[in-house]
Write a protein that holds these residues in place. Structure first.
Motif, PDB file in Angstrom:
ATOM      1  N   ASP A 120     -45.556  19.750  12.210  1.00  0.00           N
ATOM      2  CA  ASP A 120     -45.601  18.341  12.615  1.00  0.00           C
ATOM      3  C   ASP A 120     -44.239  17.941  13.179  1.00  0.00           C
ATOM      4  N   TYR A 121     -44.092  18.050  14.491  1.00  0.00           N
ATOM      5  CA  TYR A 121     -42.813  17.761  15.127  1.00  0.00           C
ATOM      6  C   TYR A 121     -42.419  16.296  14.971  1.00  0.00           C
ATOM      7  N   TYR A 122     -43.391  15.407  14.945  1.00  0.00           N
ATOM      8  CA  TYR A 122     -43.080  13.980  14.788  1.00  0.00           C
ATOM      9  C   TYR A 122     -42.442  13.713  13.417  1.00  0.00           C
ATOM     10  N   ASN A 123     -42.992  14.352  12.418  1.00  0.00           N
ATOM     11  CA  ASN A 123     -42.442  14.188  11.075  1.00  0.00           C
ATOM     12  C   ASN A 123     -41.052  14.806  10.965  1.00  0.00           C
ATOM     13  N   ILE A 124     -40.858  15.947  11.612  1.00  0.00           N
ATOM     14  CA  ILE A 124     -39.547  16.615  11.581  1.00  0.00           C
ATOM     15  C   ILE A 124     -38.474  15.714  12.178  1.00  0.00           C
ATOM     16  N   LEU A 125     -38.807  15.022  13.289  1.00  0.00           N
ATOM     17  CA  LEU A 125     -37.836  14.139  13.943  1.00  0.00           C
ATOM     18  C   LEU A 125     -37.833  12.721  13.375  1.00  0.00           C
TER      19      LEU A 125
END
Length: 318
Positions: free
Chosen positions: A4-9
Motif C-alpha cells: 500500500d504505497y499510499y499508506n507508506i507515504l
C-alpha cells in the motif's frame, strides 16, 4: 493490491503532487540510514527504499494509473493490458532511492534520473546544517552523579536508570520521551569515572542532541575507606591486646569473613598490610590492592599502685 504505497507515504488516495512531495521529504529525512546510526542499518535502509519506491510510483502518472487499476504486482511484472491513456510500450523501471533524494536535497548531476555526484556532501549539509547553511550545534552534555556503594564498586553491578528527555520528533516538534538505560558498573571503577551515553541528552530544534554522562560517586562506608586501589580500616585496640596479641575478625565487601591474627606488639600508629584484599584493579583483571589496618592503641586513663607494680615487674623494671 499488495504493497500500500499510499499508506507508506502517509497520504490519501486523492493526494496531489504537492502532497506527495511534502510527505516524501518529511519521511525521507526521518528514515535516511545516515540519520539513524542507533537503528539497525538494514531496517533504516529498507524503510528508506520503501518510501522512495512509493514516491516513485505515485508521482509518475503512468505508474500511478496502473498501480491504482491493477495493483503493485501487476505494475512490476508488466502484466495488465494498458489502461486508457497508457502507452502500450510502457515498462516499469524503478528509480534509485538516492537519485530521488538527491533531486529534493541537491547533489544530482542535473540530468533527470542521474545519480548523485556528491550525495554524502548533500546529506551532511541537510542533516547537520540549518537553513542558513551553518552547522548544527551540539547541545552541551548533561552530567549526573551516580552514587555508588563500595560493595558495587568491589563486585560490579548493573543499574537500570529511567531518564526523561526532550527530543525533536519527525514533525520538528519538541516532545518528551522516557527511556531505561542500563549502566554496567565494572569492578574497581573509581570516583569520577564517566559513563557516556551519546546523544541521550536533550535536543532543541535545529540542534544535535547532547550526550548524557553519569559520574561515579562513592558512598561513605561504615567500615572501609578507599585509598586508590587500597582499602583502609581503623582498628581500635587496648594496650593489653597491643602487648599480648589479638585476633581480628573482618567481613569483606563481598561478604567473606577474614580472621587476622595480631601476633607482634602493636605500637600507636602501626599499620598491618594484608595483600590482595583491597579493591579490584579495573585495568588489571584478577589483581587487587591491599587491605591496610591502622591501629589506634587505647591507653588506660589511670592505673592503681598495684597495677603499676605488676607492670614494672612484668616489663623487667624494679
Amino acid at each position: 493490491m499488495g504493497v500500500d504505497y499510499y499508506n507508506i507515504l502517509k497520504v490519501n488516495r486523492n493526494a496531489t503532487e504537492e502532497d506527495l512531495k511534502k510527505s516524501y521529504k518529511r519521511l525521507a529525512m526521518r528514515w535516511h540510514p545516515d540519520k539513524n546510526p542507533d537503528l539497525k542499518k538494514r531496517e533504516a535502509e529498507a524503510k528508506f527504499k520503501q518510501i522512495s519506491e512509493a514516491y516513485d510510483v505515485l508521482s509518475d502518472p503512468q505508474k500511478r494509473q496502473i498501480y491504482d487499476t491493477y495493483g503493485e504486482e501487476a505494475l512490476k511484472d508488466n502484466i495488465p493490458p494498458p489502461p486508457s491513456g497508457v502507452s502500450t510500450h510502457y515498462r516499469y523501471h524503478p528509480r534509485d532511492a538516492d537519485d530521488i533524494f538527491a533531486e529534493f536535497f541537491g547533489g544530482s548531476d542535473g540530468i533527470g534520473g542521474g545519480r548523485s555526484r556528491a550525495f554524502g556532501e548533500s546529506f551532511s549539509k541537510h542533516f547537520h546544517s540549518d537553513s542558513a547553511g551553518q552547522p548544527h550545534r551540539k547541545i552541551p552534555p548533561v552530567e549526573k552523579n551516580l552514587p555508588t556503594s563500595l560493595e558495587e564498586l568491589y563486585s560490579g553491578s548493573k543499574r537500570k536508570m529511567k531518564i526523561s528527555r526532550t527530543v525533536i520528533d519527525a514533525y520538528s516538534k519538541p516532545t518528551t520521551v522516557e527511556e531505561i538505560l542500563i549502566i554496567d558498573i565494572k569492578p574497581g571503577w573509581k570516583k569520577g569515572t564517566k559513563i557516556t551515553f551519546p546523544k541521550k541528552g536533550n535536543q532543541d530544534p535545529g540542534t544535535i542532541a547532547g550526550d548524557l554522562i553519569f559520574l561515579v560517586d562513592e558512598k561513605p562506608h561504615a567500615v572501609y575507606t578507599r585509598d586508590g586501589n587500597d582499602l583502609l580500616v581503623n582498628q581500635k585496640i587496648s594496650l593489653l591486646d597491643a602487648l599480648t596479641g589479638k585476633t581480628l575478625n573482618l567481613t569483606t565487601l563481598d561478604g567473606r569473613h577474614l580472621t587476622i591474627p595480631v601476633i607482634n606488639i602493636v605500637k600507636p600508629g602501626d599499620e598491618m598490610v594484608i595483600e590482595n584484599e583491597g579493591m579490584p584493579i579495573s585495568k588489571e583483571p584478577g589483581k587487587k590492592g591491599n587491605l591496610r589496618i591502622k591501629f589506634d592503641v587505647k591507653f588506660p586513663s589511670k592505673l592503681t599502685a598495684e597495677q603499676k607494680s605488676d607492670l614494672r615487674r612484668a616489663l623487667g623494671r624494679s
